[in-house]
Design an enzyme around this catalytic site. Structure first.
Site, PDB file in Angstrom:
ATOM      1  N   ASN A   4       0.839  -1.191   0.000  1.00  0.00           N
ATOM      2  CA  ASN A   4       0.000   0.000   0.000  1.00  0.00           C
ATOM      3  C   ASN A   4       0.878   1.246   0.000  1.00  0.00           C
ATOM      4  O   ASN A   4       2.110   1.170   0.018  1.00  0.00           O
ATOM      5  CB  ASN A   4      -0.951  -0.031   1.201  1.00  0.00           C
ATOM      6  CG  ASN A   4      -2.285   0.628   0.899  1.00  0.00           C
ATOM      7  OD1 ASN A   4      -2.337   1.658   0.233  1.00  0.00           O
ATOM      8  ND2 ASN A   4      -3.366   0.034   1.379  1.00  0.00           N
TER       9      ASN A   4
ATOM     10  N   HIS B   9      23.101   3.481  12.684  1.00  0.00           N
ATOM     11  CA  HIS B   9      24.312   4.194  13.087  1.00  0.00           C
ATOM     12  C   HIS B   9      24.669   3.811  14.517  1.00  0.00           C
ATOM     13  O   HIS B   9      23.796   3.437  15.315  1.00  0.00           O
ATOM     14  CB  HIS B   9      24.092   5.708  13.015  1.00  0.00           C
ATOM     15  CG  HIS B   9      23.658   6.195  11.681  1.00  0.00           C
ATOM     16  ND1 HIS B   9      24.538   6.484  10.653  1.00  0.00           N
ATOM     17  CD2 HIS B   9      22.420   6.439  11.182  1.00  0.00           C
ATOM     18  CE1 HIS B   9      23.865   6.894   9.594  1.00  0.00           C
ATOM     19  NE2 HIS B   9      22.573   6.873   9.888  1.00  0.00           N
TER      20      HIS B   9
ATOM     21  N   THR C 203      12.415  -5.067  16.324  1.00  0.00           N
ATOM     22  CA  THR C 203      13.859  -5.001  16.566  1.00  0.00           C
ATOM     23  C   THR C 203      14.486  -6.378  16.718  1.00  0.00           C
ATOM     24  O   THR C 203      15.709  -6.476  16.870  1.00  0.00           O
ATOM     25  CB  THR C 203      14.145  -4.194  17.841  1.00  0.00           C
ATOM     26  OG1 THR C 203      13.517  -4.836  18.956  1.00  0.00           O
ATOM     27  CG2 THR C 203      13.627  -2.768  17.720  1.00  0.00           C
TER      28      THR C 203
ATOM     29  N   SER D 178       0.010  -1.135   9.216  1.00  0.00           N
ATOM     30  CA  SER D 178       0.374   0.245   8.881  1.00  0.00           C
ATOM     31  C   SER D 178       1.309   0.841   9.932  1.00  0.00           C
ATOM     32  O   SER D 178       1.259   0.519  11.114  1.00  0.00           O
ATOM     33  CB  SER D 178      -0.882   1.109   8.755  1.00  0.00           C
ATOM     34  OG  SER D 178      -1.595   1.128   9.971  1.00  0.00           O
TER      35      SER D 178
ATOM     36  N   ALA E  12      -0.212  -3.029  13.588  1.00  0.00           N
ATOM     37  CA  ALA E  12       0.023  -1.637  13.218  1.00  0.00           C
ATOM     38  C   ALA E  12       0.806  -0.911  14.298  1.00  0.00           C
ATOM     39  O   ALA E  12       0.566  -1.079  15.489  1.00  0.00           O
ATOM     40  CB  ALA E  12      -1.312  -0.932  12.984  1.00  0.00           C
TER      41      ALA E  12
END
Length: 206
Positions: free
Chosen positions: A80, A110, A160, A137, A155
Site C-alpha cells: 500500500n 548508526h 527489533t 500500517s 500496526a
C-alpha cells in the site's frame, strides 16, 4: 556493508555506489509520477528498479528507496501507499507478502555514541520477510530482522528482533502476542472492545 562493519557510502572510489543510489531514486520518482491507469508502466519501472521482482506485484505510490536494486520481491506481493525501503543492505521480500500504508523497512543504522559516527558512519544488516507475512500500517522493521512465514505484525509496531513463523507480533519494541492457529481459518468480524478505565478512576461526567 556486507560484513556489517561501519562504513561511509560517499567519497572517492565510491562513485558507482553513489550512481546506483541516485539511479534508484530517479526510478522511484518516475514510478510515483505515473498515471494510476498506467499498469504496464508501473510494472516496467518496478522491474528496472528492484534487483528482482516476481509476478503479480502491485505497489501503490508513493514508493521510496535508498537504492531499490538491493531489494528482491517475490510473487503476489502487495504494498500500500508510502512504503519506504532503506535498502543499503539487502531486503528480501517473499511471496504473498502484504504491506499496509506507511511501512518502513530499514537495513541501515548508526552507532549510538556520537564519537563513533563523526562523519555519518553507518552499518547495514539484511532484512528478510518470509512468505505470506502481513505487515500493518506504520510498522518499522529494523536492520538484521527476519520475519517468519505467515506472521502478522500489528500496526505501529517497531520490530527489533526476529519474529517466529505464524505468530501475531506487536508493540514498541514488538513482542509475540499470540500464535496463529487453525482456528484463525474461520474468520468473522469482531468489533473492537471498549478500553477499561484505570482502577479507581471514574468515567467523565460521573
Amino acid at each position: 556493508m556486507d560484513a556489517q562493519e561501519l562504513y561511509k557510502d560517499v567519497g572517492p572510489g565510491l562513485e558507482a555506489l553513489e550512481e546506483s543510489r541516485v539511479r534508484g531514486k530517479e526510478l522511484a520518482r518516475e514510478f510515483n509520477a505515473l498515471q494510476p491507469r498506467d499498469t504496464p508502466g508501473r510494472n516496467r519501472v518496478l522491474r528496472e528498479l528492484f534487483g528482482a521482482v516476481g509476478n503479480g506485484v502491485w505497489v501503490e505510490p508513493p514508493l521510496y528507496v535508498a537504492y531499490g536494486a538491493h531489494t528482491t520481491v517475490g510473487d503476489g506481493v502487495y504494498a500500500n501507499t508510502g512504503l519506504t525501503l532503506v535498502d543499503d543492505g539487502p531486503i528480501r521480500i517473499g511471496n504473498g507478502v502484504m504491506f499496509a500504508p506507511h511501512v518502513t523497512v530499514a537495513t541501515a543504522g548508526h552507532p549510538l555514541h556520537p564519537a563513533a559516527r563523526p562523519h555519518g558512519e553507518q552499518f547495514s544488516a539484511p532484512v528478510v520477510i518470509e512468505d505470506d507475512v502481513w505487515v500493518g500500517s506504520h510498522v518499522s522493521i529494523m536492520p538484521g530482522v527476519r520475519i517468519g512465514r505467515g506472521s502478522v505484525i500489528a500496526a505501529g509496531a517497531v520490530v527489533t528482533a526476529n519474529v517466529p513463523p505464524m505468530v501475531v507480533a506487536g508493540g514498541v519494541p514488538a513482542r509475540v502476542l499470540r500464535e496463529i492457529t487453525d482456528a484463525d481459518r474461520h474468520w468473522t468480524y469482531q468489533a473492537p472492545s471498549t478500553l477499561a478505565l484505570p482502577v479507581g478512576s471514574e468515567a467523565p461526567g460521573a
